[in-house]
Design an enzyme around this catalytic site. Structure first.
Site, PDB file in Angstrom:
ATOM      1  CG  HIS A 276      -2.000  -0.922   1.133  1.00  0.00           C
ATOM      2  ND1 HIS A 276      -2.221  -1.477   0.093  1.00  0.00           N
ATOM      3  CD2 HIS A 276      -2.414  -2.251   1.713  1.00  0.00           C
ATOM      4  CE1 HIS A 276      -3.572  -2.518   0.579  1.00  0.00           C
ATOM      5  NE2 HIS A 276      -2.890  -2.943   1.690  1.00  0.00           N
ATOM      6  CG  ASP A 327      -5.468  -6.360  -0.065  1.00  0.00           C
ATOM      7  OD1 ASP A 327      -4.976  -7.270   0.697  1.00  0.00           O
ATOM      8  OD2 ASP A 327      -5.119  -5.054  -0.037  1.00  0.00           O
TER       9      ASP A 327
HETATM   10 ZN   LIG Z   1      -3.394  -6.761   2.644  1.00  0.00          ZN
END
Ligand SMILES: [Zn+2]
Length: 490
Positions: A276, A327
Protein backbone atom coordinates in the site's frame (compact mmCIF):
# COMPACT_ATOMS: atom_id res chain seq x y z
CA UNK A 1 14.70 -36.48 -21.63
CA UNK A 2 13.00 -33.09 -21.29
CA UNK A 3 10.21 -32.49 -23.81
CA UNK A 4 10.77 -29.49 -26.06
CA UNK A 5 7.66 -27.46 -26.93
CA UNK A 6 7.40 -24.58 -29.35
CA UNK A 7 5.03 -21.65 -29.59
CA UNK A 8 4.65 -19.09 -32.38
CA UNK A 9 3.31 -15.80 -31.08
CA UNK A 10 1.66 -13.32 -33.43
CA UNK A 11 3.00 -10.55 -31.19
CA UNK A 12 5.15 -10.93 -28.07
CA UNK A 13 6.35 -8.55 -25.36
CA UNK A 14 10.10 -9.21 -25.24
CA UNK A 15 12.81 -7.77 -23.07
CA UNK A 16 16.16 -8.68 -21.64
CA UNK A 17 16.28 -11.12 -18.74
CA UNK A 18 15.73 -8.34 -16.18
CA UNK A 19 12.61 -7.10 -17.94
CA UNK A 20 14.14 -3.87 -19.25
CA UNK A 21 14.52 -2.63 -22.84
CA UNK A 22 11.15 -4.08 -23.87
CA UNK A 23 9.77 -4.19 -27.37
CA UNK A 24 6.77 -5.79 -29.04
CA UNK A 25 7.92 -8.09 -31.83
CA UNK A 26 5.87 -10.06 -34.34
CA UNK A 27 5.95 -13.73 -35.35
CA UNK A 28 8.07 -14.80 -32.41
CA UNK A 29 9.14 -18.44 -32.26
CA UNK A 30 9.50 -19.48 -28.63
CA UNK A 31 11.10 -22.75 -27.62
CA UNK A 32 10.61 -24.26 -24.17
CA UNK A 33 12.40 -27.17 -22.57
CA UNK A 34 12.30 -28.42 -18.99
CA UNK A 35 10.11 -25.49 -17.92
CA UNK A 36 12.40 -22.78 -19.26
CA UNK A 37 12.75 -20.75 -22.43
CA UNK A 38 15.59 -22.08 -24.52
CA UNK A 39 15.25 -19.70 -27.46
CA UNK A 40 13.16 -16.67 -28.43
CA UNK A 41 13.40 -15.64 -32.09
CA UNK A 42 11.32 -12.79 -33.55
CA UNK A 43 10.46 -12.44 -37.24
CA UNK A 44 9.91 -16.09 -38.14
CA UNK A 45 7.14 -15.92 -40.74
CA UNK A 46 4.04 -18.09 -40.62
CA UNK A 47 4.65 -21.18 -42.73
CA UNK A 48 8.43 -21.18 -42.28
CA UNK A 49 9.80 -24.64 -41.70
CA UNK A 50 10.93 -23.65 -38.21
CA UNK A 51 7.31 -23.15 -37.14
CA UNK A 52 6.32 -26.74 -37.97
CA UNK A 53 4.72 -28.27 -34.90
CA UNK A 54 4.64 -24.95 -32.99
CA UNK A 55 1.39 -23.88 -31.37
CA UNK A 56 0.30 -20.59 -32.95
CA UNK A 57 -0.69 -17.99 -30.34
CA UNK A 58 -2.86 -15.32 -32.00
CA UNK A 59 -2.87 -11.93 -30.26
CA UNK A 60 -0.32 -10.48 -27.85
CA UNK A 61 1.77 -12.79 -25.67
CA UNK A 62 3.27 -11.24 -22.55
CA UNK A 63 5.34 -12.59 -19.64
CA UNK A 64 3.59 -14.20 -16.66
CA UNK A 65 1.87 -11.76 -14.32
CA UNK A 66 2.70 -11.72 -10.61
CA UNK A 67 0.01 -11.00 -8.04
CA UNK A 68 2.31 -9.82 -5.27
CA UNK A 69 -0.30 -9.35 -2.54
CA UNK A 70 -3.20 -11.71 -1.86
CA UNK A 71 -5.40 -12.73 1.04
CA UNK A 72 -7.12 -15.65 -0.67
CA UNK A 73 -10.07 -15.88 1.72
CA UNK A 74 -11.16 -12.31 1.01
CA UNK A 75 -12.40 -13.52 -2.38
CA UNK A 76 -15.54 -14.75 -0.61
CA UNK A 77 -16.32 -11.12 0.34
CA UNK A 78 -16.70 -9.93 -3.24
CA UNK A 79 -20.10 -8.34 -3.74
CA UNK A 80 -21.14 -9.08 -0.17
CA UNK A 81 -19.93 -6.13 1.88
CA UNK A 82 -21.94 -3.31 0.37
CA UNK A 83 -24.74 -3.40 2.96
CA UNK A 84 -26.51 -0.08 2.54
CA UNK A 85 -23.84 2.03 0.88
CA UNK A 86 -21.03 -0.10 2.33
CA UNK A 87 -18.59 1.30 4.89
CA UNK A 88 -15.15 0.13 6.00
CA UNK A 89 -16.93 -1.54 8.93
CA UNK A 90 -19.40 -3.50 6.80
CA UNK A 91 -16.34 -4.84 5.00
CA UNK A 92 -14.39 -5.66 8.15
CA UNK A 93 -17.38 -7.24 9.89
CA UNK A 94 -17.85 -9.42 6.82
CA UNK A 95 -14.15 -10.32 6.75
CA UNK A 96 -14.11 -11.33 10.42
CA UNK A 97 -17.37 -13.27 10.08
CA UNK A 98 -15.92 -15.15 7.15
CA UNK A 99 -12.59 -15.82 8.88
CA UNK A 100 -14.52 -17.30 11.79
CA UNK A 101 -16.04 -19.98 9.56
CA UNK A 102 -13.03 -21.23 7.67
CA UNK A 103 -11.20 -24.41 8.55
CA UNK A 104 -8.32 -25.95 6.58
CA UNK A 105 -10.62 -27.97 4.32
CA UNK A 106 -12.98 -25.10 3.50
CA UNK A 107 -9.98 -22.84 3.00
CA UNK A 108 -8.39 -25.31 0.60
CA UNK A 109 -11.46 -25.26 -1.66
CA UNK A 110 -11.83 -21.50 -1.50
CA UNK A 111 -8.14 -20.85 -2.20
CA UNK A 112 -8.01 -23.41 -5.00
CA UNK A 113 -10.89 -21.67 -6.77
CA UNK A 114 -9.48 -18.21 -6.09
CA UNK A 115 -6.06 -19.14 -7.42
CA UNK A 116 -7.69 -20.73 -10.46
CA UNK A 117 -9.44 -17.41 -11.11
CA UNK A 118 -6.00 -15.79 -10.92
CA UNK A 119 -4.57 -18.27 -13.42
CA UNK A 120 -7.42 -17.50 -15.83
CA UNK A 121 -6.44 -13.83 -15.46
CA UNK A 122 -2.83 -14.57 -16.43
CA UNK A 123 -1.31 -14.71 -12.95
CA UNK A 124 1.55 -17.19 -12.84
CA UNK A 125 2.76 -16.49 -9.29
CA UNK A 126 0.95 -15.27 -6.18
CA UNK A 127 2.26 -13.78 -2.96
CA UNK A 128 -0.07 -15.04 -0.23
CA UNK A 129 0.08 -12.79 2.83
CA UNK A 130 -1.17 -15.44 5.22
CA UNK A 131 -2.43 -14.57 8.68
CA UNK A 132 -5.44 -16.85 9.28
CA UNK A 133 -3.36 -19.43 11.11
CA UNK A 134 -5.28 -21.10 13.90
CA UNK A 135 -8.64 -22.52 14.93
CA UNK A 136 -11.40 -20.69 16.80
CA UNK A 137 -10.13 -18.89 19.88
CA UNK A 138 -6.57 -19.19 18.59
CA UNK A 139 -6.31 -22.91 19.34
CA UNK A 140 -3.69 -24.43 17.00
CA UNK A 141 -4.75 -27.25 14.70
CA UNK A 142 -3.11 -30.66 15.17
CA UNK A 143 -0.72 -29.56 12.46
CA UNK A 144 -0.18 -25.91 13.46
CA UNK A 145 0.52 -25.15 9.79
CA UNK A 146 -2.66 -26.78 8.51
CA UNK A 147 -4.01 -23.52 7.08
CA UNK A 148 -0.71 -22.79 5.34
CA UNK A 149 -0.71 -26.32 3.95
CA UNK A 150 -4.20 -25.77 2.54
CA UNK A 151 -2.94 -22.70 0.69
CA UNK A 152 0.20 -24.35 -0.66
CA UNK A 153 -1.78 -27.33 -1.84
CA UNK A 154 -4.45 -25.08 -3.39
CA UNK A 155 -1.83 -23.18 -5.39
CA UNK A 156 -0.37 -26.42 -6.67
CA UNK A 157 -3.76 -27.71 -7.75
CA UNK A 158 -4.65 -24.42 -9.46
CA UNK A 159 -1.34 -24.66 -11.34
CA UNK A 160 0.53 -21.52 -10.28
CA UNK A 161 3.63 -20.79 -8.22
CA UNK A 162 3.35 -19.06 -4.88
CA UNK A 163 5.36 -17.42 -2.17
CA UNK A 164 3.67 -18.06 1.16
CA UNK A 165 4.35 -15.02 3.33
CA UNK A 166 3.67 -16.32 6.82
CA UNK A 167 2.53 -13.34 8.83
CA UNK A 168 3.16 -12.35 12.43
CA UNK A 169 0.07 -10.81 14.07
CA UNK A 170 0.11 -10.14 17.82
CA UNK A 171 -1.83 -7.02 18.83
CA UNK A 172 -5.00 -5.17 17.93
CA UNK A 173 -3.39 -1.72 17.92
CA UNK A 174 -0.10 0.12 18.15
CA UNK A 175 -0.65 0.65 21.87
CA UNK A 176 -0.53 -3.09 22.48
CA UNK A 177 -4.29 -3.62 22.84
CA UNK A 178 -4.70 -7.39 23.09
CA UNK A 179 -6.50 -9.34 20.42
CA UNK A 180 -10.03 -10.58 20.90
CA UNK A 181 -12.71 -12.51 19.05
CA UNK A 182 -11.84 -13.59 15.52
CA UNK A 183 -8.45 -11.87 15.69
CA UNK A 184 -7.28 -14.59 18.08
CA UNK A 185 -7.15 -16.92 15.08
CA UNK A 186 -4.45 -14.71 13.53
CA UNK A 187 -2.08 -14.82 16.51
CA UNK A 188 0.74 -17.00 17.69
CA UNK A 189 1.55 -16.99 21.41
CA UNK A 190 4.61 -14.77 20.98
CA UNK A 191 7.26 -14.00 18.33
CA UNK A 192 9.30 -17.09 19.20
CA UNK A 193 6.28 -19.38 18.84
CA UNK A 194 5.62 -17.82 15.43
CA UNK A 195 9.29 -18.30 14.44
CA UNK A 196 9.18 -21.92 15.50
CA UNK A 197 6.01 -22.57 13.48
CA UNK A 198 7.47 -20.86 10.40
CA UNK A 199 10.63 -22.96 10.66
CA UNK A 200 8.46 -26.06 10.08
CA UNK A 201 7.16 -24.80 6.73
CA UNK A 202 8.76 -26.68 3.85
CA UNK A 203 9.40 -25.20 0.44
CA UNK A 204 8.23 -27.10 -2.63
CA UNK A 205 9.11 -26.71 -6.27
CA UNK A 206 6.07 -24.47 -6.78
CA UNK A 207 6.06 -22.80 -3.36
CA UNK A 208 8.61 -20.66 -1.57
CA UNK A 209 8.38 -19.42 1.97
CA UNK A 210 8.70 -15.78 2.97
CA UNK A 211 7.52 -13.86 6.00
CA UNK A 212 5.52 -10.77 6.88
CA UNK A 213 4.77 -8.46 9.76
CA UNK A 214 1.08 -7.70 9.40
CA UNK A 215 1.56 -3.98 10.18
CA UNK A 216 2.94 -1.73 12.91
CA UNK A 217 -0.57 -1.98 14.36
CA UNK A 218 -0.41 -5.75 14.79
CA UNK A 219 3.32 -6.24 15.49
CA UNK A 220 4.97 -4.44 18.41
CA UNK A 221 8.22 -2.66 17.55
CA UNK A 222 10.16 -5.00 19.85
CA UNK A 223 9.05 -7.98 17.75
CA UNK A 224 10.08 -6.55 14.37
CA UNK A 225 13.74 -7.73 14.64
CA UNK A 226 12.49 -11.31 15.10
CA UNK A 227 10.71 -11.09 11.75
CA UNK A 228 13.91 -9.80 10.14
CA UNK A 229 15.89 -12.67 11.68
CA UNK A 230 13.40 -15.32 10.55
CA UNK A 231 13.32 -13.85 7.02
CA UNK A 232 17.09 -14.34 6.74
CA UNK A 233 17.14 -12.74 3.31
CA UNK A 234 13.90 -14.30 2.07
CA UNK A 235 11.06 -12.01 0.92
CA UNK A 236 9.62 -9.96 3.78
CA UNK A 237 6.40 -7.97 3.40
CA UNK A 238 4.42 -5.56 5.59
CA UNK A 239 1.23 -3.50 5.26
CA UNK A 240 2.44 0.10 5.51
CA UNK A 241 0.42 3.27 6.14
CA UNK A 242 -2.68 1.98 4.38
CA UNK A 243 -4.91 4.33 6.33
CA UNK A 244 -4.22 7.59 8.15
CA UNK A 245 -5.41 6.14 11.48
CA UNK A 246 -2.38 3.82 11.54
CA UNK A 247 -0.04 6.78 11.13
CA UNK A 248 -1.75 8.71 13.93
CA UNK A 249 -1.66 5.75 16.32
CA UNK A 250 2.00 5.09 15.55
CA UNK A 251 2.93 8.71 16.09
CA UNK A 252 1.06 8.84 19.40
CA UNK A 253 3.01 5.88 20.79
CA UNK A 254 6.39 6.06 19.06
CA UNK A 255 6.68 9.69 17.90
CA UNK A 256 7.58 8.26 14.52
CA UNK A 257 5.88 7.35 11.27
CA UNK A 258 5.38 3.64 10.54
CA UNK A 259 8.12 3.89 7.90
CA UNK A 260 10.56 5.39 10.41
CA UNK A 261 9.65 2.73 12.97
CA UNK A 262 10.37 -0.03 10.45
CA UNK A 263 13.64 1.63 9.43
CA UNK A 264 14.74 1.98 13.07
CA UNK A 265 14.20 -1.74 13.55
CA UNK A 266 16.18 -2.85 10.51
CA UNK A 267 13.08 -3.91 8.60
CA UNK A 268 13.69 -2.10 5.30
CA UNK A 269 15.90 -3.20 2.42
CA UNK A 270 15.91 -4.74 -1.05
CA UNK A 271 14.13 -7.95 0.00
CA UNK A 272 11.39 -6.01 1.81
CA UNK A 273 8.12 -4.96 0.21
CA UNK A 274 5.85 -2.31 1.73
CA UNK A 275 2.27 -3.01 0.71
CA UNK A 276 0.00 0.00 0.00
CA UNK A 277 2.46 2.71 1.15
CA UNK A 278 -0.42 5.14 0.79
CA UNK A 279 -0.01 7.91 3.36
CA UNK A 280 3.69 8.80 3.37
CA UNK A 281 5.60 12.00 3.97
CA UNK A 282 8.68 13.17 2.06
CA UNK A 283 11.10 11.54 4.49
CA UNK A 284 9.22 8.22 4.36
CA UNK A 285 9.52 8.13 0.58
CA UNK A 286 13.22 8.96 0.72
CA UNK A 287 13.89 6.26 3.32
CA UNK A 288 12.03 3.63 1.30
CA UNK A 289 13.86 4.61 -1.89
CA UNK A 290 17.30 4.90 -0.27
CA UNK A 291 16.97 1.41 1.19
CA UNK A 292 15.75 -0.06 -2.14
CA UNK A 293 12.60 -1.21 -0.36
CA UNK A 294 9.93 -2.31 -2.83
CA UNK A 295 6.36 -1.05 -2.80
CA UNK A 296 3.30 -3.06 -3.78
CA UNK A 297 0.21 -1.09 -4.76
CA UNK A 298 -3.24 -2.69 -4.85
CA UNK A 299 -5.34 0.04 -6.49
CA UNK A 300 -8.62 -1.85 -6.91
CA UNK A 301 -8.65 -2.76 -3.22
CA UNK A 302 -7.51 0.73 -2.26
CA UNK A 303 -10.50 2.03 -4.24
CA UNK A 304 -12.86 -0.45 -2.60
CA UNK A 305 -11.71 0.36 0.95
CA UNK A 306 -11.42 4.11 0.33
CA UNK A 307 -7.80 4.05 1.46
CA UNK A 308 -6.58 6.95 -0.63
CA UNK A 309 -4.07 7.32 -3.45
CA UNK A 310 -0.44 6.46 -2.76
CA UNK A 311 2.50 8.37 -4.27
CA UNK A 312 3.47 5.76 -6.86
CA UNK A 313 5.47 8.06 -9.15
CA UNK A 314 7.37 9.68 -6.30
CA UNK A 315 8.23 6.31 -4.78
CA UNK A 316 9.52 4.90 -8.05
CA UNK A 317 11.53 8.08 -8.61
CA UNK A 318 12.98 7.71 -5.11
CA UNK A 319 14.22 4.22 -6.01
CA UNK A 320 11.50 1.82 -4.85
CA UNK A 321 10.60 -0.93 -7.35
CA UNK A 322 6.81 -1.05 -7.89
CA UNK A 323 4.79 -4.27 -7.91
CA UNK A 324 1.03 -4.93 -8.00
CA UNK A 325 -1.47 -7.03 -6.06
CA UNK A 326 -5.19 -7.72 -5.99
CA UNK A 327 -5.15 -7.93 -2.16
CA UNK A 328 -8.82 -8.37 -1.17
CA UNK A 329 -9.82 -9.61 -4.63
CA UNK A 330 -12.67 -7.16 -5.08
CA UNK A 331 -11.27 -7.53 -8.62
CA UNK A 332 -8.74 -10.07 -9.90
CA UNK A 333 -7.32 -8.31 -12.93
CA UNK A 334 -3.68 -7.24 -12.93
CA UNK A 335 -4.28 -5.15 -16.07
CA UNK A 336 -6.81 -3.11 -14.08
CA UNK A 337 -4.28 -2.68 -11.27
CA UNK A 338 -1.60 -1.48 -13.70
CA UNK A 339 -3.97 0.91 -15.47
CA UNK A 340 -5.17 2.35 -12.16
CA UNK A 341 -1.62 3.28 -11.11
CA UNK A 342 -1.52 5.81 -13.94
CA UNK A 343 -5.18 6.80 -13.67
CA UNK A 344 -4.93 7.54 -9.95
CA UNK A 345 -1.95 9.82 -10.60
CA UNK A 346 -3.98 11.60 -13.28
CA UNK A 347 -6.92 12.17 -10.94
CA UNK A 348 -4.66 13.34 -8.13
CA UNK A 349 -2.59 15.74 -10.22
CA UNK A 350 -5.05 16.68 -12.98
CA UNK A 351 -2.31 15.94 -15.53
CA UNK A 352 -1.71 12.94 -17.81
CA UNK A 353 1.44 10.96 -18.49
CA UNK A 354 3.12 9.74 -15.29
CA UNK A 355 4.06 6.14 -16.16
CA UNK A 356 4.84 4.69 -19.55
CA UNK A 357 3.49 1.29 -20.56
CA UNK A 358 6.89 -0.37 -20.09
CA UNK A 359 7.08 0.70 -16.44
CA UNK A 360 3.60 -0.62 -15.72
CA UNK A 361 4.31 -3.90 -17.51
CA UNK A 362 7.50 -4.23 -15.48
CA UNK A 363 5.50 -3.74 -12.26
CA UNK A 364 3.02 -6.41 -13.34
CA UNK A 365 5.63 -8.97 -14.39
CA UNK A 366 9.36 -8.97 -13.54
CA UNK A 367 9.14 -6.69 -10.49
CA UNK A 368 6.28 -8.71 -9.04
CA UNK A 369 8.14 -11.96 -9.40
CA UNK A 370 11.29 -10.44 -7.93
CA UNK A 371 9.46 -9.14 -4.85
CA UNK A 372 8.26 -12.70 -4.27
CA UNK A 373 11.77 -14.13 -4.61
CA UNK A 374 11.36 -15.63 -8.11
CA UNK A 375 14.12 -13.66 -9.81
CA UNK A 376 14.19 -15.96 -12.82
CA UNK A 377 10.57 -15.31 -13.88
CA UNK A 378 8.53 -12.50 -15.43
CA UNK A 379 10.29 -12.12 -18.78
CA UNK A 380 10.19 -13.88 -22.14
CA UNK A 381 13.92 -14.40 -22.55
CA UNK A 382 16.17 -17.44 -22.94
CA UNK A 383 16.91 -19.00 -19.57
CA UNK A 384 13.87 -17.61 -17.76
CA UNK A 385 11.01 -19.72 -16.43
CA UNK A 386 8.65 -20.45 -19.30
CA UNK A 387 5.56 -18.42 -18.40
CA UNK A 388 3.41 -17.08 -21.26
CA UNK A 389 0.14 -15.15 -21.12
CA UNK A 390 -1.68 -14.57 -24.40
CA UNK A 391 -4.31 -11.85 -24.83
CA UNK A 392 -6.68 -11.81 -27.74
CA UNK A 393 -6.56 -8.64 -29.82
CA UNK A 394 -9.93 -9.24 -31.48
CA UNK A 395 -12.26 -8.87 -28.52
CA UNK A 396 -14.71 -5.96 -28.24
CA UNK A 397 -12.24 -4.41 -25.79
CA UNK A 398 -8.98 -4.97 -27.60
CA UNK A 399 -9.91 -4.90 -31.31
CA UNK A 400 -8.19 -2.09 -33.14
CA UNK A 401 -5.69 -1.33 -30.38
CA UNK A 402 -1.94 -0.95 -30.75
CA UNK A 403 -0.36 -4.18 -29.43
CA UNK A 404 2.24 -2.09 -27.60
CA UNK A 405 -0.45 -0.53 -25.40
CA UNK A 406 -3.16 -3.18 -25.45
CA UNK A 407 -2.28 -4.93 -22.20
CA UNK A 408 -2.32 -1.81 -20.04
CA UNK A 409 -4.85 0.41 -21.81
CA UNK A 410 -7.42 -1.95 -23.32
CA UNK A 411 -7.36 -5.53 -22.05
CA UNK A 412 -9.13 -7.05 -19.08
CA UNK A 413 -8.58 -10.41 -17.46
CA UNK A 414 -11.38 -11.75 -19.68
CA UNK A 415 -9.15 -11.28 -22.74
CA UNK A 416 -6.60 -13.90 -21.57
CA UNK A 417 -6.83 -16.94 -23.83
CA UNK A 418 -3.72 -18.99 -23.13
CA UNK A 419 -1.51 -19.34 -20.07
CA UNK A 420 1.66 -21.37 -19.78
CA UNK A 421 3.32 -21.74 -16.36
CA UNK A 422 6.76 -23.31 -16.10
CA UNK A 423 6.27 -24.76 -19.57
CA UNK A 424 2.87 -26.36 -18.87
CA UNK A 425 -0.30 -25.05 -20.52
CA UNK A 426 -2.71 -24.25 -17.72
CA UNK A 427 -5.26 -22.18 -19.66
CA UNK A 428 -6.27 -23.04 -23.18
CA UNK A 429 -8.83 -21.06 -25.19
CA UNK A 430 -9.85 -19.14 -22.08
CA UNK A 431 -10.53 -22.24 -19.98
CA UNK A 432 -8.57 -23.63 -17.05
CA UNK A 433 -7.11 -27.04 -17.85
CA UNK A 434 -8.61 -28.85 -14.87
CA UNK A 435 -10.99 -26.56 -12.97
CA UNK A 436 -14.39 -25.16 -13.90
CA UNK A 437 -13.58 -21.90 -12.16
CA UNK A 438 -17.00 -20.30 -11.88
CA UNK A 439 -18.52 -23.46 -10.49
CA UNK A 440 -15.56 -24.02 -8.14
CA UNK A 441 -15.90 -20.50 -6.73
CA UNK A 442 -19.65 -20.85 -6.29
CA UNK A 443 -19.45 -24.17 -4.46
CA UNK A 444 -16.58 -22.97 -2.25
CA UNK A 445 -18.19 -19.66 -1.31
CA UNK A 446 -21.92 -20.35 -1.01
CA UNK A 447 -21.71 -22.53 2.15
CA UNK A 448 -19.66 -19.86 3.92
CA UNK A 449 -22.63 -17.51 3.87
CA UNK A 450 -25.31 -20.05 4.82
CA UNK A 451 -26.57 -20.44 8.40
CA UNK A 452 -24.15 -22.70 10.25
CA UNK A 453 -26.80 -25.37 10.80
CA UNK A 454 -27.02 -26.30 7.13
CA UNK A 455 -23.25 -26.44 6.49
CA UNK A 456 -21.34 -29.61 7.26
CA UNK A 457 -18.69 -29.26 9.94
CA UNK A 458 -15.89 -29.74 7.49
CA UNK A 459 -15.18 -30.57 3.91
CA UNK A 460 -13.04 -33.48 2.92
CA UNK A 461 -9.81 -32.81 1.06
CA UNK A 462 -9.37 -35.24 -1.83
CA UNK A 463 -5.80 -36.13 -0.90
CA UNK A 464 -4.00 -35.32 2.35
CA UNK A 465 -1.48 -32.53 1.96
CA UNK A 466 2.00 -34.00 1.85
CA UNK A 467 4.89 -31.55 2.04
CA UNK A 468 7.29 -34.30 1.09
CA UNK A 469 5.10 -35.37 -1.82
CA UNK A 470 5.84 -36.08 -5.40
CA UNK A 471 5.51 -32.70 -7.07
CA UNK A 472 8.81 -32.69 -8.88
CA UNK A 473 7.20 -30.33 -11.39
CA UNK A 474 4.89 -27.55 -10.16
CA UNK A 475 2.21 -28.42 -12.64
CA UNK A 476 2.97 -32.08 -13.29
CA UNK A 477 -0.34 -33.06 -11.71
CA UNK A 478 -2.14 -31.18 -14.47
CA UNK A 479 -1.21 -33.96 -16.84
CA UNK A 480 -3.82 -36.02 -15.01
CA UNK A 481 -7.31 -34.62 -14.69
CA UNK A 482 -8.32 -33.86 -11.13
CA UNK A 483 -11.51 -35.78 -10.70
CA UNK A 484 -12.14 -35.44 -6.98
CA UNK A 485 -14.65 -32.71 -6.26
CA UNK A 486 -16.09 -31.61 -3.01
CA UNK A 487 -18.99 -33.85 -2.03
CA UNK A 488 -22.47 -32.50 -2.50
CA UNK A 489 -23.30 -30.78 0.76
CA UNK A 490 -27.07 -30.73 0.45
ZN1 LIG B 1 -3.43 -6.85 2.48
Amino acid sequence: MPVTRRFHAEFAWLSDARGVHPSVESDVLIEVSDGRFTSVIPGVPVGAAATDGALRLPGLTIPGLANAHSHAFHRALRGRTQTGKGSFWTWRDGMYGLAERLDPDAYYWLARATYAEMVLAGVTCVGEFHYLHHGPGGTPYGDPNAMAAALVYAARDAGLRMTLLDTLYLTANVDGTPLSGTQLRFADRDPDAWASRVSALAEQSHARIGVAAHSVRAVPAAALPTVVDVAAGRPMHVHLSEQRAENAACHAIHRATPTQLLADNGFLGPTTTAVHATHLDDLDRAVLGDTDTGVCFCPTTEQDLADGIGPARALVDAGSPLSLGSDSHAVIDIFAEARAIEMHERLRTETRGHFDVAELMMAATANGHRTLGWTDAGTIAAGARADLVTLRLDSPRTAGTDPRAAAVYAATAADVTHVVIDGTTVVYDGRHATIDVGSALATAIAPLWLPAAVVPASFVMPVPFDPGGTDDSPTAHLDQPITAERPDTR
